[in-house]
Scaffold this motif. Structure first.
Motif, PDB file in Angstrom:
ATOM      1  N   GLN A 134       6.528   8.895   4.948  1.00  0.00           N
ATOM      2  CA  GLN A 134       7.360   7.714   4.620  1.00  0.00           C
ATOM      3  C   GLN A 134       7.523   7.411   3.130  1.00  0.00           C
ATOM      4  OE1 GLN A 134       5.268   4.593   7.076  1.00  0.00           O
ATOM      5  NE2 GLN A 134       6.040   3.160   5.894  1.00  0.00           N
ATOM      6  N   CYS A 135       6.768   7.970   2.380  1.00  0.00           N
ATOM      7  CA  CYS A 135       6.812   7.862   1.048  1.00  0.00           C
ATOM      8  C   CYS A 135       7.781   8.879   0.376  1.00  0.00           C
ATOM      9  CB  CYS A 135       5.427   7.911   0.364  1.00  0.00           C
ATOM     10  SG  CYS A 135       4.245   6.726   0.504  1.00  0.00           S
ATOM     11  N   VAL A 160      -2.187  10.423   0.227  1.00  0.00           N
ATOM     12  CA  VAL A 160      -2.989   9.803   1.010  1.00  0.00           C
ATOM     13  C   VAL A 160      -4.354  10.181   1.158  1.00  0.00           C
ATOM     14  CG1 VAL A 160      -3.111   9.418   3.470  1.00  0.00           C
ATOM     15  CG2 VAL A 160      -0.921   9.328   2.471  1.00  0.00           C
ATOM     16  N   GLU A 166       0.902  -1.295  -0.270  1.00  0.00           N
ATOM     17  CA  GLU A 166       0.037  -0.145  -0.094  1.00  0.00           C
ATOM     18  C   GLU A 166       0.879   1.103   0.115  1.00  0.00           C
ATOM     19  OE1 GLU A 166      -2.242  -1.664   3.400  1.00  0.00           O
ATOM     20  OE2 GLU A 166      -1.656   0.075   4.608  1.00  0.00           O
ATOM     21  N   TYR A 167       1.864   1.317   0.872  1.00  0.00           N
ATOM     22  CA  TYR A 167       2.630   2.298   0.915  1.00  0.00           C
ATOM     23  C   TYR A 167       3.723   2.630  -0.292  1.00  0.00           C
ATOM     24  CZ  TYR A 167       6.056   0.187   3.749  1.00  0.00           C
ATOM     25  OH  TYR A 167       7.160  -0.763   4.352  1.00  0.00           O
ATOM     26  N   TYR A 183       1.708   7.785   5.949  1.00  0.00           N
ATOM     27  CA  TYR A 183       2.453   7.437   4.947  1.00  0.00           C
ATOM     28  C   TYR A 183       2.902   8.585   4.162  1.00  0.00           C
ATOM     29  CZ  TYR A 183       0.562   2.732   5.261  1.00  0.00           C
ATOM     30  OH  TYR A 183       0.312   1.513   5.860  1.00  0.00           O
ATOM     31  N   GLY A 221      -3.701   5.664   7.170  1.00  0.00           N
ATOM     32  CA  GLY A 221      -2.257   5.968   6.706  1.00  0.00           C
ATOM     33  C   GLY A 221      -1.826   7.270   6.716  1.00  0.00           C
TER      34      GLY A 221
END
Lengths: 497, 336, 341
Positions: free
Chosen positions: B253-254, B66, B44-45, B250, B247
């Motif tokens: 994180q991405c 997101v 997903e991420y 995310y 999320g």
């Protein structure tokens, strides 16, 4: 015998194993205009940086203010009256003229606080030195390049300068602005200030300087009095190659016009422009900056849209609303500012060469055929003799002339019928300039229709088969280069006899 | 030469992280169960990271991934909950599941197109435009759900999402692989990919070369939106519900994955292979850390932030050295 | 005439006009805008974002962007609060401000170093430090809503005056922290306008290479800037929890987006070099009025976030348009000059 302001001798400087200067000497006398000439990469910039204290030389000495030094700090250089005006002028576009003029002084004086009254006094003193009339409270970004340069000059004069170094001061100026700059330089000279004028433009060197020093590959190749220098000797010293001054006459038009412009107008830019262009012709469009010459060709290339008028390609009405459509009609455009408009500097030579013909190099699913890409690139590197061994290097690593050839190759790789060059040899060294001129002639002889937009009048006269002069957005006259002169063109573009 | 070095560095990092975790928690880390659960977590991420990477290559950034994922998932969930009665047989649910997926993908494309238009036509800097779209899409998602999770999805949907191929590979993992391969191929080989790199390097020169900047940007952000909506559908299958605020971490994180994977934050350079390796590195780190009970979940934020900064520092130092070398090589080649 | 044009080319008058029109609209729809208590409530709501926006604006002027100042504010105030609580401190609140400001300065110095000396891209660095600091707060300090020392409670109760709405029987109190905002604005104004350091921040935003050549110590200026922003964030944190009378670690997280949007709305150029405190405060005021008045104009709370997003998009869109048309005008200007003679 005039006294010496600055003398350097035996200067050596290496960068990571590359020897930029190999024992260079230079002497500048009080109150003279001295030209430092050389191709790109000859070591001119490195030498300036040594003189201004930005680089420490590996060997050699600098004699300044009666003292002989092996190195110089930037502060020492300034306190000895050395000022450099860099190509970008080192100016803050977002600040006012007043601050731009005063900040350096204030920083030199190590001031911690800003006093606007003092700043205004400094600024007023600065502009009064050359009688420059400018709004001190306007932001610098709202002024033209020429005005910014004058601001930089005023700023340099504040420091009680003995020597002003101007690094390629004319590269972004129009002919008329160059004239104005030269009169400022002469004025400075009359006050006893020496000027080191760095340039690779032959005409300017002859016009402004009294003595010259020419560098090539980090070495002195010639120095002396400008009176005793002639054009072919200058070109030879610069490049190490002999050039024959070709007197070229293009073959002239063949057959029906490929491009017809009919009464094209765009508000505030140009109006009522009409001309025909046939294969094999080189049409020169000249005029001052702001005459609408760039705006006109940018419209032809689909970057802007006209308000009225029509463009025909091969006799059919063409509505060119985007660059893509212009390319589809067989047009190519080499923009005037190669570094920001023409090239993708950190990308490879290969990508820069094929970017406009990717469609033709793509196979199924839009995937590029690697072999075709490599072959196309290799072919153009060979055909235009682009000096590189490895097309996977960034295009940034090439010299100005070779970079310009890459932009040319990009368009020639297309099925081109009309090639438009805006300032075809701006910022290009002499050797490449000859190459590019020869290439244009060859292409025209092969049946390409070419438009060159330039205010380099000798270039227009030497290359074009027809010349159109524009002034303030309007068509002035069409001329035959065989029966006209530089002064006629210059009068027509300025409107002053 | 440069790309291989970057990939080699990432491979070494991956091996080091793997070896470290395997050595410290051998009984837990090197197990089928752990690999199975990791394969369920990162797609997903990882897919959103690929989307952000694309926008960063063109010189922008998409901070709205997101929001796009959640909004797409919520629309799909609303459709499924509304159209499929509880306990309906799979045959009856299947067409609606397909329809819901299509709706989500369309929503992702639309969200991306909107961001792309803001950036290309209205000239809003990408950071601000997508900060705005992130707020807007999340806001719309909250508005239409009153902030509540949308649950009660047909069984078929989560079953589909949890299907395992060859008894090992979850569907989401295969989707990730497919996306990485397709996007990687597009970037390295397709005309459009080259145009994206060129636009990211110098938009003005791209305009003068007739690449069609506006259309490239809109299509790039649409791709990013599409990938986000795929991620949204995967999140929805895993959580068996959709919610406006799933999320949230995310985004960071991405961006971290993209930078770690060698995407140049200034645009113009970077490869999907690097991004994929970075996804694996992060997942190993994250799963490994979960096996230490004494380490709070919040330390993960610390590690993410730390790794991001470390990656930046290392990349910039190496890039500087390589630039110097390239100039020297070029000087030599020109002289020769 | 030239001066009039110059004023209208700036964005402050337009933001002001937007505020006036919005106020009149809310007044017309609810009749509650121009009441003492509403205005005091607005001023109260403006303090924290206002303080944060000062630093945010300075960073954007220098050509950077910072998304971690709320994380600094939260971490600095939380650590300060914990230390003071555990030591049973009951003295002056100034110590709390000094400590939190000091922590903020240290946290700002960390990413200042990365940005100034390693020249890393500011957005990605601050995304990283933001995560790092929030993670530290929740992880290392296991942060959760907690009490504040008595001195802060007392500080939070210092009231300048009370406004009463006779019709609705509502009262609103003007907190003393508004003085901190005013003081910080004055400090930032003097710094930006009358010190070489402040002019250096603008110079760097205009052209970093030129700033270096002119003799500005670019690295030190950037280092100072991020330390200043960190310290300011730390101070803001104490004001916030004093006014709330308890320390909620999440109270400021997420605020960075609206603050950045407000700063850009107030005419600060996203690419650096231009920006004023007046514009920044007007931008913050506009955002605050919008956020606080949604209910007054009948927008349900669930939609407030979508509304903020729309405002960010429209606001930055209008600003971007303005910049584009300004550059267009500039090009015209150059043209007429070149062709004039």
């Amino acid at each position: 015998m005039a006294s010496t302001v600055l003398k350097v001798e035996g200067i050596e400087k290496s960068f990571g194993g590359v020897r930029a200067l190999k024992g260079v000497s230079l002497e500048i006398r009080a109150g003279e205009i001295h030209c430092l000439a050389g191709e790109n990469g000859s070591g001119k910039s490195t030498l300036i940086k040594v003189i201004s204290g930005a680089h420490e030389p590996d060997a050699g000495w600098i004699e300044i203010g009666g003292r002989r030094l092996t190195r110089l700090s930037p502060i020492e250089a300034i306190s000895h009256g050395v000022q450099v005006i860099y190509q970008d002028f080192s100016i803050f576009p977002n600040l006012t003229v007043m601050e731009n003029l005063a900040l350096n002084m204030e920083l030199m004086d190590k001031r911690a606080f800003m006093n606007y009254r003092r700043a205004r006094a400094i600024a007023a003193r600065a502009v009064s030195q050359i009688g420059f009339d400018i709004d001190l409270d306007e932001r610098v970004e709202n002024f033209s390049v020429a005005d910014r340069q004058l601001i930089a000059i005023c700023r340099a004069l504040l420091q009680d300068s003995k020597l002003i170094i101007m690094d390629e001061p004319t590269s972004a100026l129009t002919k008329k602005e160059v004239k104005a700059l030269f009169s400022v330089i002469k004025d400075l000279q009359s006050r006893g200030i020496s000027i080191l004028f760095v340039s690779h433009k032959l005409d300017e060197v002859f016009e402004i300087s009294e003595r010259y020093t020419i560098l090539r590959s980090g070495e002195n190749v010639a120095m002396g009095s400008t009176d005793e220098l002639d054009r072919s000797a200058f070109a030879f010293h610069m490049t190490g190659r002999e050039f024959s001054e070709e007197s070229y006459r293009p073959a002239g038009p063949r057959g029906d016009p490929i491009l017809s412009v009919k009464g094209l107008s765009r508000r505030g830019c140009y109006s009522g422009i009409s001309f025909d262009l046939a294969p094999g012709e080189i049409l020169g469009i000249t005029g001052l900056l702001g005459s609408g010459r760039t705006e006109l060709v940018e419209t032809l290339f689909g970057l802007t849209r006209p308000d009225s008028g029509a463009v025909e390609v091969r006799g059919n009405r063409a509505r060119i609303r985007s660059v893509k459509e212009a390319i589809r009609h067989g047009l190519g455009y080499v923009p005037s500012d190669r570094l920001t408009e023409g090239l993708f500097l950190p990308q490879t030579i290969e990508r820069n060469t094929v970017i406009a013909v990717l469609d033709r190099l793509a196979g199924g699913l839009g995937l590029l055929r690697r072999k075709a890409v490599a072959e196309t690139t290799a072919r153009w590197i060979r055909d235009l003799s682009i000096a590189t061994k490895d097309p996977s290097l960034p295009v940034r690593t090439l010299s100005g002339g070779n970079q310009q050839k890459v932009v040319l190759a990009r368009w020639l790789a297309n099925d081109l019928s009309v090639l438009i060059l805006n300032g075809p040899t701006m910022g290009v060294d002499i050797g490449s300039k000859y190459d590019i001129h020869a290439l244009m002639r060859k292409l025209a002889a092969e049946g390409l229709a070419i438009i060159i937009v330039s205010d380099d009048l000798p270039e227009v006269l030497a290359c074009a088969s027809r010349i159109i002069v524009m002034r303030e957005g309007a068509f002035v006259r069409e001329l035959d280069p065989a029966s006209t002169t530089e002064s006629v063109l210059s009068e027509l573009s300025t409107g002053v006899a | 030469m440069k790309k291989d070095q970057n990939l080699a560095r990432l491979l070494v990092m991956l091996a080091v992280v793997f070896a470290l975790m395997a050595a410290l928690r051998p009984g837990q880390f090197v197990t089928m169960a752990n690999f199975g659960s990791m394969m369920r977590q990162f797609p997903e991420y990882g897919i959103m990271a690929i989307g952000i990477s694309l926008t960063m290559i063109t010189g922008g950034i998409d901070l709205g991934v997101v929001g796009t994922a959640n909004l797409s998932a919520i629309l799909a969930a609303k459709l499924l909950i509304g159209a499929v009665p509880r306990g309906a047989p799979p045959e009856q649910a299947l067409p609606f599941v397909a329809l819901a997926a299509l709706l989500a993908l369309a929503c992702g494309l639309a969200c991306g197109a909107f961001a792309g238009l803001l950036i290309s036509r209205f000239k809003i800097p990408a950071i601000l435009a997508t900060l705005g779209t992130q707020q807007l899409y999340t806001g719309i998602a909250i508005g239409i759900t009153n902030g509540r999770p949308q649950s009660g999805l047909p069984l078929l949907y989560s079953n589909l999402g949890n299907t395992e191929f060859l008894g090992l590979f979850p569907l989401s993992f295969l989707i990730f692989l497919l996306a990485a391969l397709a996007i990687g191929l597009m970037l390295s080989r397709a005309r459009f990919g080259t145009c994206m790199y060129m636009l990211g390097t110098n938009p003005k020169a791209a305009q003068y070369a007739g690449l069609g900047n506006a259309s490239i940007l809109v299509r790039t952000y649409m791709l990013s939106g599409l990938l986000s909506s795929v991620a949204g559908l995967i999140m929805m299958a895993r959580a068996n519900s959709a919610k406006a605020e799933y999320g949230t971490p995310y985004t960071l994180q991405c961006v971290l994955i993209a930078v770690l994977g060698g995407i140049d934050p200034n645009g113009g350079f970077g490869k999907i292979a690097g991004v994929t390796l970075a996804v694996f590195i992060l997942q190993f780190l994250s799963s490994g850390l979960n096996m230490f009970n004494s380490i709070s979940n919040f330390y993960r934020d610390v590690i993410w932030g730390g790794v991001l900064i470390l990656a930046l520092v290392v990349n910039s130092l190496l890039a500087r050295r390589e630039a110097r070398l390239a100039v020297r090589r070029g000087a030599r080649a020109t002289r020769a | 005439m030239i001066t009039a044009r110059r004023i209208l080319a700036r964005s402050e008058p337009w933001v002001l006009a937007a505020i006036v029109m919005l106020s009149l609209l809310i007044q017309a729809r609810s009749g509650q805008f121009f009441t003492g208590n509403n205005l005091v409530d607005l001023a109260r709501a403006l303090i924290v974002p206002g303080l944060l926006s000062i630093g945010c604006m300075m960073v954007i002027v220098s050509g950077g962007i910072d998304v971690s100042f709320t994380a600094i504010a939260s971490l600095a105030m939380y650590v300060t609060d914990k230390i003071l609580l555990q030591s049973g401190y009951s003295g002056n609140v100034l110590l709390a401000y000094a400590m939190s400001g000091g922590f903020g300065l240290l946290l700002g110095a960390l990413y200042g170093f990365l940005i100034a000396f390693l020249r890393l891209p500011t957005l990605v660095v601050t995304l990283g430090t933001g995560s790092l600091y929030t993670g530290l707060m929740y992880g290392a300090f296991a942060a959760s809503a907690s009490d504040v020392p008595p001195s802060m409670i007392a500080h939070g109760k210092e009231i300048l005056f009370t406004a009463t709405n006779a019709k609705l029987g509502l009262t609103s109190e003007m907190p003393s922290q508004i003085l901190i905002l005013v003081g910080m604005l004055a400090l930032a104004f003097l710094l930006l306008r009358y010190t070489m350091l402040g002019r250096g921040i603008y110079a760097i935003g205009g052209d970093e290479a030129a700033a270096e050549r002119a003799g500005f110590n670019v690295r030190l200026i950037k280092m100072f800037l991020y330390c200043f922003v960190g310290a300011l964030a730390g101070i803001t944190g104490i004001s916030r929890i004093s006014m709330m009378a308890y320390a909620d670690p999440s109270t400021m997280l997420g605020m960075e987006l609206t603050v950045i949007a407000a700063v850009v709305l107030g005419g600060t150029r996203v690419t650096g070099g231009l920006g004023t405190l007046t514009g920044t405060i007007l931008g913050i005021a506009l955002m605050t009025i919008l956020a606080n008045s949604l209910i007054l104009i009948g927008i349900p709370t669930y939609w407030s976030r979508a509304f903020t997003g729309a405002v960010i998009i429209i606001g930055t869109g209008v600003t971007a348009r303005q910049i584009a048309s300004a550059t267009g005008r500039r090009r015209e200007l150059k043209k007429t000059k070149g062709g004039g003679a």
